[in-house]
Design a protein around this motif. Structure first.
Motif, short mmCIF file in Angstrom:
data_model
loop_
_atom_site.label_atom_id
_atom_site.label_comp_id
_atom_site.label_asym_id
_atom_site.label_seq_id
_atom_site.Cartn_x
_atom_site.Cartn_y
_atom_site.Cartn_z
N LYS A 157 -1.31 -15.35 8.86
CA LYS A 157 -1.62 -15.56 7.13
C LYS A 157 -2.33 -14.46 6.60
O LYS A 157 -3.20 -13.58 7.33
N PRO A 158 -1.90 -14.24 5.33
CA PRO A 158 -2.74 -13.14 4.85
C PRO A 158 -4.25 -13.51 4.30
O PRO A 158 -4.54 -14.66 4.28
N PHE A 159 -4.88 -12.45 4.21
CA PHE A 159 -6.21 -12.51 4.05
C PHE A 159 -6.73 -11.14 3.32
O PHE A 159 -6.56 -10.11 3.61
N ARG A 161 -10.86 -9.35 1.71
CA ARG A 161 -12.24 -9.48 1.72
C ARG A 161 -12.82 -10.77 0.84
O ARG A 161 -14.01 -11.04 1.08
N ASP A 162 -12.09 -11.10 -0.24
CA ASP A 162 -12.55 -12.05 -0.95
C ASP A 162 -12.22 -13.49 -0.65
O ASP A 162 -12.64 -14.45 -1.01
N ASN A 163 -11.17 -13.42 0.47
CA ASN A 163 -10.71 -14.84 0.79
C ASN A 163 -10.21 -14.78 2.22
O ASN A 163 -9.19 -14.25 2.28
N TYR A 164 -10.87 -15.30 3.15
CA TYR A 164 -10.54 -15.43 4.68
C TYR A 164 -11.12 -16.48 5.37
O TYR A 164 -12.24 -16.89 4.91
N THR A 165 -10.70 -17.04 6.51
CA THR A 165 -11.18 -17.97 7.30
C THR A 165 -11.67 -17.24 8.69
O THR A 165 -10.63 -16.80 9.38
N GLU A 505 -6.69 -5.98 1.81
CA GLU A 505 -5.84 -7.09 2.32
C GLU A 505 -5.12 -7.13 3.59
O GLU A 505 -4.54 -5.93 3.80
N PHE A 506 -5.09 -8.08 4.34
CA PHE A 506 -4.18 -8.03 5.62
C PHE A 506 -2.86 -8.73 5.16
O PHE A 506 -2.90 -9.76 4.61
N ASP A 507 -1.73 -8.14 5.33
CA ASP A 507 -0.40 -8.61 4.98
C ASP A 507 0.36 -8.76 6.48
O ASP A 507 0.62 -8.05 7.37
N PRO A 508 0.36 -10.14 6.92
CA PRO A 508 1.28 -10.55 8.18
C PRO A 508 2.51 -9.95 8.39
O PRO A 508 3.33 -9.97 9.23
N ASN A 509 3.42 -9.68 7.07
CA ASN A 509 4.66 -9.27 7.02
C ASN A 509 4.85 -7.78 7.09
O ASN A 509 5.83 -7.29 7.04
N LEU A 510 3.81 -6.97 7.02
CA LEU A 510 3.69 -5.57 7.29
C LEU A 510 3.89 -5.23 8.71
O LEU A 510 2.86 -5.33 9.40
N GLU A 511 4.79 -4.55 9.08
CA GLU A 511 5.02 -4.14 10.44
C GLU A 511 6.12 -3.07 10.49
O GLU A 511 6.84 -2.82 9.70
N GLY A 512 5.92 -2.31 11.56
CA GLY A 512 6.79 -1.59 12.17
C GLY A 512 6.16 -0.17 11.68
O GLY A 512 5.95 0.30 10.55
N PHE A 513 6.13 0.53 12.71
CA PHE A 513 5.64 2.13 12.73
C PHE A 513 6.53 3.30 12.46
O PHE A 513 7.60 3.08 12.87
#
Length: 526
Positions: A157-159, A161-165, A505-513
């Motif tokens: 899931k994305p998260f 600094r303002d909103n994460y679990t 922000e963390f993006d779970p769909n951002l992948e691939g080097f």
């Protein structure tokens, strides 16, 4: 040195020139490519080891628990409010008394240091370390607490600094009646995965901070511990001590060494480090914090040799203490502390790359030399797992830029080019010899060109961080100690290894080097 890389290397030759000569490792005459690809199947989590997580400097913890005669719910919600924004934490109910104590004393989260992290089951797991606490929204630390919780963040899931679990599970304390520790809470320990046990991670080493012996998370270290390994099962929530083979070499409980795991052979490797009274209660020392000049701290002893842990040995996991032998038979007698190892999947069984750290000139049983020297960053040490031989390779930097300055207590991640034309070791932070002066920069060492490129020039001087790369793109950083060491700061940072920028922000769909442009300009490739 040629900068153009071919897609497949099938031979790699290392040449070692004795001491007092130029130390060089050469890729074989016609540079025939990227060493033989490994035909090993990795668990998905092993493809992207992990790190990161948690709060900001003016946070206020508000604890809430519903009084009931019924069995308490499995989780108790703890809300964390900051600047009018709401961040939701979930804590296991084991943690209620601890959270209540912190709240009643009026403390707030400030920062977490020297924790260890791993990515497993698309979760970032953060274990151990020290939590620094603040009072009255000052943003300045005023107390410390050993972290007795296992924390994790969902990476599906994305998260931001303002909103994460953040989820937390209280660690068991063990049984003091028999002196058995089931789940150590330490600083600067090691953590790794084993593909044969895909629902577990394993921990080794570190020291038990003695600054707060009244803490419920403090455990007096055992006398003369012998290489104990612990596991945690994420499905059953059970910590356990791993059985060791009766023929296992006697290994001390070490800290501040470099480690890595090789999935090609199912082996964990550990290099250097030392022990003192905070890791071995049989050693002399009053347990006080070391002075910053590092001149008169409690005695501590180096780990001799190079440690190999075979996870699947018959009769239990087996430690072997190897002599560090170079091609030609030369033997390493100096001891390495606070350097780093990383596994690179090339060759018959893969190679280990050792970078940086400090060198001491005395061995096990002697008090350490008080004037260590930082190792040269232009000399890269390579261990061929298949032959158990070390080699030394020279490295260069872009014209006029040079190589990184010598450092210790940095962290490493590995990113592989899509066409396997380069294996890129990403280095963040690190400190100088006195540990209180450091770097906040990012460098990339690209193999097989052995070229250093500075990807980010940082100003937040950082030591002791843990770096984990998720799906080849986002490097999650936790457990860092900044050298402005009285200030509070965030629990996690994210560095985009392709764009060369820090992410909020963390993006779970951002992948691939993809090889960054700053690097392709030097080595080519994709």
């Amino acid at each position: 040195m040629t900068r153009s890389l071919t897609r497949s290397f099938h031979a790699l030759r290392f040449i070692y020139f004795p001491r007092n000569s130029q130390l060089v490792m050469r890729i074989a005459s016609n540079i025939c490519g990227a060493l033989i690809p490994m035909s090993v199947v990795l668990a998905p989590a092993l493809l992207s080891p992990g790190t990161a997580a948690c709060s900001d400097t003016t946070s206020v913890i508000k604890y809430r628990q519903t009084e009931t005669n019924e069995r308490p719910p499995p989780f108790i919600e703890v809300n964390l409010t900051q600047a009018g924004r709401q961040i939701t934490y979930q804590y296991n109910d084991w943690q209620a008394n601890e959270i209540g104590k912190v709240v009643n004393d009026g403390f707030e989260f400030c920062r977490m240091e020297f924790s260890r992290s791993i990515i497993l089951d698309d979760k970032l797991w953060i274990d151990s370390g020290t939590t620094w606490l603040s009072r009255g929204h000052t943003g300045i630390f005023q107390d410390t607490e050993i972290n007795g919780y296992l924390l994790w963040i969902d990476l599906t899931k994305p998260f931001s600094r303002d909103n994460y679990t953040l989820n937390a599970v209280k660690k068991p304390l063990g049984d003091p009646r028999v002196g058995r520790l089931d789940a150590p809470s330490v600083e600067q320990g090691e953590i790794f995965l084993w593909e044969k046990e895909p629902n577990k991670f394993f921990v080794y080493g570190g020291f038990f901070p003695g600054f707060n012996k009244s803490s419920t998370s403090y455990w007096k270290p055992e006398p003369n511990p012998r290489g104990e390994i612990y596991s945690y099962d994420i499905l059953s929530n059970i910590w356990a001590r791993v059985d060791l083979n009766s023929d296992s070499d006697i290994i001390i409980w070490s800290m501040e060494g470099g480690s890595t795991y090789a999935p090609s052979t199912g082996q964990f490797f550990y290099l250097g480090g030392y022990e003192d009274a905070w890791a071995n209660s049989a050693l002399p020392g009053d347990g006080k914090m070391a002075p910053r000049d590092n001149k008169a701290r409690r005695p501590f002893h180096v780990v001799p040799g190079f440690l190999r842990l075979e996870m699947e040995a018959e009769g239990g996991s087996k430690w072997t203490n190897e002599t560090m032998t170079y091609e030609g038979g030369a033997v390493e007698h100096n001891q390495i502390v606070r350097g780093q190892l990383i596994y690179v999947p090339v060759g018959k069984q893969g190679i280990l790359v050792r970078i940086g750290g400090e060198t001491y000139t005395t061995g096990m049983g002697d008090e350490l030399n008080r004037t260590p020297s930082l190792n040269r960053m232009d000399l890269i040490y390579i261990y061929d797992i298949a032959t158990s031989v070390w080699y030394i390779q020279g490295s260069t930097g872009p014209t006029g830029a040079g190589v990184p300055k010598g450092r210790q207590q940095f962290c490493l991640s590995l990113a592989v080019a899509p066409d396997n034309s380069s294996y890129n070791i990403i280095m963040f932070g690190g400190g100088q010899t006195n540990r209180w002066d450091g770097y906040g920069d990012v460098w990339i060492l690209s193999l097989p060109a052995f070229v250093w490129v500075q990807a980010y020039v940082g100003t937040n001087l950082t030591v002791g961080a843990s770096c984990r790369l998720y799906k080849g793109r986002q490097m999650l950083i936790t457990g860092a100690r900044r050298t402005d060491d009285r200030n509070c700061h965030e629990l996690w940072k994210i560095y985009d290894v392709v764009d060369g920028k820090w992410r909020e922000e963390f993006d779970p769909n951002l992948e691939g080097f993809e090889v960054p442009q700053i690097l392709t300009a030097e080595i080519g490739g994709q």
